[in-house]
Design an enzyme around this catalytic site. Structure first.
Site, short mmCIF file in Angstrom:
data_model
loop_
_atom_site.label_atom_id
_atom_site.label_comp_id
_atom_site.label_asym_id
_atom_site.label_seq_id
_atom_site.Cartn_x
_atom_site.Cartn_y
_atom_site.Cartn_z
N LYS A 121 70.46 97.81 66.79
CA LYS A 121 71.79 97.23 66.95
C LYS A 121 72.09 96.91 68.41
CE LYS A 121 73.51 101.90 66.39
NZ LYS A 121 72.59 102.52 65.46
N LYS A 164 67.52 106.59 75.43
CA LYS A 164 68.98 106.38 75.38
C LYS A 164 69.63 106.71 76.70
CE LYS A 164 69.88 106.49 70.47
NZ LYS A 164 70.67 106.99 69.35
N LYS A 218 61.40 97.27 68.46
CA LYS A 218 62.01 97.67 67.20
C LYS A 218 63.37 96.99 67.01
CE LYS A 218 64.83 101.55 66.98
NZ LYS A 218 65.49 102.64 66.29
P1 ATP Z 1 69.39 101.62 66.48
O1 ATP Z 1 68.10 101.45 67.22
O2 ATP Z 1 69.79 100.42 65.71
O3 ATP Z 1 70.48 102.20 67.31
P2 ATP Z 1 68.99 104.19 65.34
O4 ATP Z 1 67.62 104.67 64.95
O5 ATP Z 1 69.61 104.78 66.56
O6 ATP Z 1 69.00 102.64 65.35
P3 ATP Z 1 70.35 105.02 62.99
O7 ATP Z 1 71.46 104.20 62.48
O8 ATP Z 1 70.66 106.42 63.14
O9 ATP Z 1 70.02 104.33 64.24
O10 ATP Z 1 69.03 104.84 62.08
C1 ATP Z 1 69.07 105.15 60.74
C2 ATP Z 1 67.70 105.11 60.13
O11 ATP Z 1 67.15 103.80 60.25
C3 ATP Z 1 66.70 106.06 60.77
O12 ATP Z 1 65.97 106.72 59.75
C4 ATP Z 1 65.81 105.17 61.58
O13 ATP Z 1 64.50 105.67 61.68
C5 ATP Z 1 65.82 103.90 60.75
N1 ATP Z 1 65.58 102.70 61.57
C6 ATP Z 1 66.34 102.24 62.59
N2 ATP Z 1 65.84 101.11 63.12
C7 ATP Z 1 64.72 100.83 62.38
C8 ATP Z 1 63.76 99.77 62.41
N3 ATP Z 1 63.84 98.79 63.29
N4 ATP Z 1 62.75 99.80 61.51
C9 ATP Z 1 62.66 100.80 60.61
N5 ATP Z 1 63.54 101.82 60.51
C10 ATP Z 1 64.55 101.86 61.39
N1 LTN Z 2 68.76 111.10 64.34
C1 LTN Z 2 68.84 110.18 63.24
C2 LTN Z 2 70.01 110.43 62.33
C3 LTN Z 2 69.96 111.80 61.79
C4 LTN Z 2 69.04 112.32 60.83
C5 LTN Z 2 69.40 113.69 60.65
C6 LTN Z 2 67.98 111.77 60.12
C7 LTN Z 2 70.76 112.83 62.15
N2 LTN Z 2 70.44 113.96 61.48
C8 LTN Z 2 68.68 114.51 59.79
C9 LTN Z 2 67.27 112.62 59.26
C10 LTN Z 2 67.63 113.95 59.10
C11 LTN Z 2 68.91 108.79 63.83
O1 LTN Z 2 69.46 108.59 64.84
N3 LTN Z 2 68.37 107.84 63.14
#
Ligand code: ATP
Ligand code: LTN
Length: 330
Positions: free
Chosen positions: A199, A113, A196
Site C-alpha cells: 500500500k 519500516k 512486493k
Molecule cells: P503492506 O506492504 O501493504 O503495508 P503489510 O504486509 O504491512 O502490507 P498487512 O496488511 O498486515 O500488510 O498484510 C496482510 C497479509 O497480506 C500478510 O499475511 C502479508 O504477508 C500479506 N501480503 C502483503 N503484501 C503481500 C504481497 N505483495 N504478496 C503476498 N502477500 C502479501
Molecule cells: N504482522 C502481520 C499481521 C499480524 C499477524 C499476526 C499475522 C499481526 N499478528 C498473527 C499472522 C499472525 C502483518 O503485518 N502482515
C-alpha cells in the site's frame, strides 16, 4: 479436535490490496473447511505507526466487512478485533521478558519500516511488534498461520519463543507453522515488478475497493519488458510473470494453460484479460462490502460476539501461562 489456524491483518488502509488477498486472505477462506480458525483485525499492531483515531475506527469496520465479503464466515470461524481481547497485550508482556533485545533488533520488517519513517521516529512498539505477533499466535495454540512470504521471519521468532518458554516452564505452547502458498506468496508491484506490492506504493498497488476504472488503468499501464513473448520467468520477466500469476489466481486456469493460450499474442491482450479477471472479482465484492457497511450496528454486534469467543480460548492459555511463571492466581 481439528487443527487450529490463526492469522491477522492490520486495518491500515481503506482497502485490502490483491497482494493481501492472494498472498494470505484467500487461504484464510479456504482453510475454514478443514480447520478451527481464529482470524482477527490487528489494531494493536496498527498503532505501531501513527494513526488518525477516527480513521482507525472506520478502517477497522471496513476491514471486518471486507473479510466477511471475501468469505470469512463468522459462523465457521472466530472473527474478532484484537484490542477487544486484552489477553494479547497481557501475553505479549510475558513473551517480551524472554526475548533478547538483539533478537528483536534482527527483524527485517522493523528495519525496513523504521528506515521508511526515519529511524529516529520509530517507536518501541514497532520494534517489539513481532513479540505481540508471537503472543497473538501462541494464545490460540495455533498449528498453522496463513500469511504471505514477508511474515516468515516473524513465524520463526514465534517458534523460538514458544520453544524457549516450553523449555523453561514446561510444555505450554503449540509450535505453529507458517502456511505460505508459494504461487501467490509474493505478488509484485505493477510499476516496479521487482518489489512486493504494497500500500505504500499506490501506483503499483491494486486495491479491491478502488474504482473499477482506476484498477483497469493501473493494470493496463503495468510495467512489462521490451520483449514481446508471454512467458513465465519471474527472474527475467518479472512484470509479465506477475500478471500471469494474478490472472491465474483470478481465473483458476494454471499458468501453463495461460501461457499456451497467449502464444503469438501481445502483452496488451494479457493486460486486458488480467484487468477483466480482477474486475470480475472486484465488482461483486464491492457490492457485498457496501451492503455490509449499511448496517454498522450489526457489524459491531458480530465483532462483540467474535471477541467473546476468542476470549474463551485466550483466557485459558493466559491462565496456564500465569500459573507456570509463578503468578498468584486470584
Ligand atoms: P503492506 O506492504 O501493504 O503495508 P503489510 O504486509 O504491512 O502490507 P498487512 O496488511 O498486515 O500488510 O498484510 C496482510 C497479509 O497480506 C500478510 O499475511 C502479508 O504477508 C500479506 N501480503 C502483503 N503484501 C503481500 C504481497 N505483495 N504478496 C503476498 N502477500 C502479501
Ligand atoms: N504482522 C502481520 C499481521 C499480524 C499477524 C499476526 C499475522 C499481526 N499478528 C498473527 C499472522 C499472525 C502483518 O503485518 N502482515
Amino acid at each position: 479436535m481439528n487443527p487450529r489456524v490463526l492469522s491477522g491483518i492490520q486495518p491500515t488502509s481503506d482497502s485490502f490490496h490483491i497482494g493481501n488477498h492472494l498472498g494470505a486472505l484467500q487461504n484464510w477462506v479456504s482453510m475454514q473447511s478443514e480447520f478451527e480458525c481464529f482470524y482477527f483485525i490487528a489494531d494493536l499492531h496498527a498503532i505501531t505507526v501513527e494513526q488518525d483515531p477516527a480513521q482507525l475506527n472506520q478502517r477497522t469496520l471496513l476491514a471486518y466487512a471486507q473479510l466477511v465479503a471475501l468469505g470469512v464466515d463468522p459462523k465457521k470461524s472466530v472473527l474478532f478485533v484484537q484490542s477487544q481481547v486484552p489477553e494479547h497485550a497481557q501475553l505479549m508482556w510475558v513473551m517480551s521478558c524472554i526475548t533478547g533485545i538483539g533478537e528483536a533488533n534482527r527483524m527485517t520488517q522493523f528495519k525496513d519500516k523504521a528506515a521508511k519513517g526515519g529511524s529516529s521516529s520509530a517507536s518501541v512498539g514497532l520494534l517489539t511488534y513481532p513479540i505481540l505477533q508471537a503472543a497473538d499466535i501462541l494464545l490460540y495454540q495455533a498449528d498453522a498461520v496463513p500469511v504471505g512470504e514477508d511474515q516468515r521471519q516473524h513465524l520463526e521468532l514465534t517458534r523460538d519463543l514458544a520453544t524457549r518458554f516450553n523449555g523453561r516452564f514446561g510444555d505450554t505452547f503449540t509450535l505453529p507453522k507458517p502456511h505460505i502458498v508459494k504461487a501467490t506468496a509474493k505478488i509484485q508491484d505493477l510499476q516496479d515488478p521487482t518489489a512486493k506490492m504494497s500500500k505504500s506504493s499506490p501506483s503499483g498497488c491494486i486495491n479491491l475497493l478502488d474504482p473499477l476504472k482506476t484498477t483497469e488503468k493501473k493494470i493496463k499501464s503495468a510495467v512489462t519488458d521490451s520483449d514481446s513473448v508471454v512467458a513465465f520467468d519471474p527472474a527475467n520477466k518479472a512484470g509479465v510473470s506477475n500478471l500471469l500469476t494474478i490472472l491465474s489466481a483470478y481465473t483458476g486456469n494454471t499458468v501453463d494453460e495461460l501461457v499456451d493460450s497467449f502464444a503469438g499474442r501481445m502483452y496488451g491482450d494479457l493486460k486486458k484479460e488480467t484487468a477483466g479477471a480482477v474486475l470480475a472479482f472486484a465488482e461483486p465484492f464491492q457490492t457485498t462490502v457496501n451492503e455490509l457497511l449499511s448496517d454498522k450496528a450489526q457489524l459491531q454486534r458480530d465483532m462483540n460476539i467474535g471477541a467473546e469467543q476468542a476470549r474463551e480460548v485466550a483466557s485459558q492459555t493466559l491462565a496456564a501461562v500465569y500459573a507456570k511463571i509463578g503468578f498468584n492466581a486470584s
